[in-house]
Motif scaffolding. Structure first.
Motif, PDB file in Angstrom:
ATOM      1  N   SER A 219       0.677  -1.429  -0.023  1.00  0.00           N
ATOM      2  CA  SER A 219      -0.137   0.034  -0.061  1.00  0.00           C
ATOM      3  C   SER A 219       0.732   1.332  -0.021  1.00  0.00           C
ATOM      4  CB  SER A 219      -0.770   0.047   1.330  1.00  0.00           C
ATOM      5  OG  SER A 219      -1.539   1.108   1.297  1.00  0.00           O
ATOM      6  N   ARG A 220       0.487   2.135  -0.799  1.00  0.00           N
ATOM      7  CA  ARG A 220       0.904   3.505  -0.754  1.00  0.00           C
ATOM      8  C   ARG A 220      -0.152   4.499  -0.296  1.00  0.00           C
ATOM      9  NH1 ARG A 220       3.562   3.419  -7.047  1.00  0.00           N
ATOM     10  NH2 ARG A 220       5.160   2.279  -6.577  1.00  0.00           N
ATOM     11  N   ALA A 221      -1.179   4.078  -0.182  1.00  0.00           N
ATOM     12  CA  ALA A 221      -2.431   5.038   0.533  1.00  0.00           C
ATOM     13  C   ALA A 221      -2.377   4.917   2.055  1.00  0.00           C
ATOM     14  CB  ALA A 221      -3.696   4.539  -0.117  1.00  0.00           C
TER      15      ALA A 221
ATOM     16  N   HIS B  23      -1.993   7.603   6.649  1.00  0.00           N
ATOM     17  CA  HIS B  23      -2.434   7.993   5.416  1.00  0.00           C
ATOM     18  C   HIS B  23      -1.895   8.968   4.736  1.00  0.00           C
ATOM     19  CE1 HIS B  23      -5.104   8.260   2.034  1.00  0.00           C
ATOM     20  NE2 HIS B  23      -5.887   9.327   2.697  1.00  0.00           N
TER      21      HIS B  23
ATOM     22  N   VAL C 295      -2.394  11.040  -1.481  1.00  0.00           N
ATOM     23  CA  VAL C 295      -1.890   9.913  -2.820  1.00  0.00           C
ATOM     24  C   VAL C 295      -2.769  10.366  -3.761  1.00  0.00           C
ATOM     25  CG1 VAL C 295      -1.279   8.152  -1.460  1.00  0.00           C
ATOM     26  CG2 VAL C 295      -3.698   8.227  -1.840  1.00  0.00           C
TER      27      VAL C 295
ATOM     28  N   GLY D 237      -4.576   8.523  -7.034  1.00  0.00           N
ATOM     29  CA  GLY D 237      -4.884   7.321  -7.748  1.00  0.00           C
ATOM     30  C   GLY D 237      -5.384   7.489  -9.043  1.00  0.00           C
TER      31      GLY D 237
ATOM     32  N   ARG E 201      -1.857   1.862  -8.819  1.00  0.00           N
ATOM     33  CA  ARG E 201      -0.928   2.998  -8.635  1.00  0.00           C
ATOM     34  C   ARG E 201      -1.066   2.995  -6.977  1.00  0.00           C
ATOM     35  NH1 ARG E 201      -4.241   6.673 -12.736  1.00  0.00           N
ATOM     36  NH2 ARG E 201      -2.786   6.457 -14.593  1.00  0.00           N
ATOM     37  N   LEU E 202      -1.919   2.524  -6.226  1.00  0.00           N
ATOM     38  CA  LEU E 202      -1.942   2.741  -4.900  1.00  0.00           C
ATOM     39  C   LEU E 202      -1.602   1.436  -4.103  1.00  0.00           C
ATOM     40  CD1 LEU E 202      -5.098   4.895  -4.220  1.00  0.00           C
ATOM     41  CD2 LEU E 202      -2.775   5.685  -4.739  1.00  0.00           C
ATOM     42  N   TYR E 203      -1.600   0.110  -4.877  1.00  0.00           N
ATOM     43  CA  TYR E 203      -1.300  -0.958  -4.109  1.00  0.00           C
ATOM     44  C   TYR E 203      -0.649  -1.767  -5.197  1.00  0.00           C
ATOM     45  CZ  TYR E 203      -4.990   0.486  -0.967  1.00  0.00           C
ATOM     46  OH  TYR E 203      -5.758   1.310  -0.085  1.00  0.00           O
TER      47      TYR E 203
ATOM     48  N   LEU F 194      -8.629   9.414  -2.120  1.00  0.00           N
ATOM     49  CA  LEU F 194      -7.905   8.307  -2.776  1.00  0.00           C
ATOM     50  C   LEU F 194      -7.779   8.369  -4.110  1.00  0.00           C
ATOM     51  CD1 LEU F 194      -9.469   5.099  -0.706  1.00  0.00           C
ATOM     52  CD2 LEU F 194      -7.187   5.897  -0.582  1.00  0.00           C
TER      53      LEU F 194
END
Length: 382
Positions: free
Chosen positions: A84-86, A98, A101, A103, A127-129, A188
């Protein structure tokens, strides 16, 4: 006076429906991270061990009075498994944060509006995962790993907490969290920076995206909490309105938010809505929401809130956790009395802090204990 779970359930239900129970229910906003530190465990170790978090919660409920609670830790195992990047565990102690981000690119609005779910799967998730979007079998295996890890840690935690709640007679008033459609787009998809630019440059596309998101949030609510009831409630934190102009809120935020809340309440749900920051500009709008909403305020004066919307919505919040950290025990008790005297008369009120208590540095345990015991004794309707 120790109350049974049945008595507490009845008290909370009456308050939610803007009626007067026997006493003011006390809602714990101490998060699992606070319980871990209060019990003396290492945060980084415990966040990987659901059973240790349960033991910490047992210790907290033993020492600190409350009638109801309910929360779900962010387990670092889940977010590290899906890359995860979120939601990102910080290096120091694996507490999940958090960051901002993005997405969805601005030029992808049309694709999202046409088919939000497909666009989330094909563009936003990679992009987020990124681990879930790995090529070939690796991506599929990572999906499987993520699902297994989530099921394992959450099932252990929920089962353990259910036993602890039964032991102490504490009821869980929260199951699942959703977002207002606009906040989902902001949090998100576009990020705070991106959505702030879109408010000025791409209002129509932004509005269409928010409208396309509304059915997704409705479906998510049904998945997370499939059995509508007065309790447990769905949690909905509101992020963007305090940073918006009133005219933009009225056009872009309010219609989809109101529709989602009204539809869910009509279906039998209670929605616990966290009105972050100050909402005094929006009280006239909130009068349009139905009974069945727990209006959880951070900064607003609950005396004014009670006058404006207290006949229709159950209110709670506003006790500043900064006082629990910085002030004396007596000053904290005096503040609790001030808030109760404003908000409690006539019912429709739940006592809790102005925000979640995350760590021992947020609140001295002796102050939190003193305030909780005072409210329990003083908050009796006569």
């Amino acid at each position: 006076m120790k109350l049974t779970a049945e008595q507490r359930t009845e008290m909370v239900k009456k308050a939610i429906m803007c009626q007067q129970p026997e006493r003011v229910p006390i809602i714990s906003k101490a998060e699992p991270s606070y319980a871990i530190e209060y019990a003396g465990y290492d945060l980084k170790t415990a966040l990987w061990d659901p059973e240790l978090i349960v033991k910490a919660t047992d210790k907290m409920y033993t020492d600190i009075y409350c009638d109801a609670g309910g929360n779900m830790p962010r387990f670092p195992l889940i977010y590290k498994t899906n890359g995860s990047r979120a939601y990102v565990p910080r290096e120091l102690d694996d507490f999940v944060q958090h960051p901002e981000v993005s997405g969805l690119l601005v030029e992808e609005y049309d694709e999202y509006i046409t088919d939000p779910f497909k666009c989330i799967v094909s563009k936003v998730v990679p992009r987020l995962y990124p681990k879930l979007a790995a090529d070939g079998f690796e991506g599929s295996l990572n999906y499987l790993r993520a699902m297994i890890s989530e099921n394992q840690v959450k099932s252990k935690y929920l089962a353990g907490c259910a036993a602890v709640e039964k032991k102490h007679g504490v009821i869980n008033i929260r199951r699942g969290a959703i977002e207002a459609p606009f906040d989902f787009v902001a949090d998100l998809l576009r990020g705070f920076t991106g959505v702030s630019m879109d408010i000025r440059r791409n209002q129509e596309k932004l509005l269409e995206a928010v409208e396309a998101t509304t059915p997704l949030m409705y479906r998510l609510a049904k998945i997370l909490n499939p059995n509508p009831a007065t309790i447990p409630s769905l949690f909905m934190p509101l992020h963007m309105p305090s940073y918006m102009r009133t005219k933009d809120f009225e056009k872009l935020y309010w219609p989809s938010f109101k529709k989602l809340v009204c539809d869910l309440v009509n279906d039998g749900y209670t929605i616990q809505i966290f009105f972050e920051k100050n909402w005094s500009r929006y009280y006239d709008y909130l009068q349009e929401l139905p009974t069945g909403v727990i209006a959880y305020f951070e900064e607003d004066d609950l005396g004014v809130v009670k006058e404006k919307i207290g006949k229709k919505l159950c209110i709670m919040g506003n006790f500043p956790i900064t006082m629990l950290r910085l002030n004396t025990k007596q000053e904290c008790i005096d503040k609790a009395k001030e808030i109760l005297d404003k908000a409690a008369p006539g019912g429709g009120y739940l006592f809790c802090m102005d925000k979640s208590i995350l760590s021992l540095s947020d609140a001295k345990p002796e102050n939190l204990i003193a305030v909780s015991e005072f409210v329990h004794e003083y908050g009796v309707y006569k």
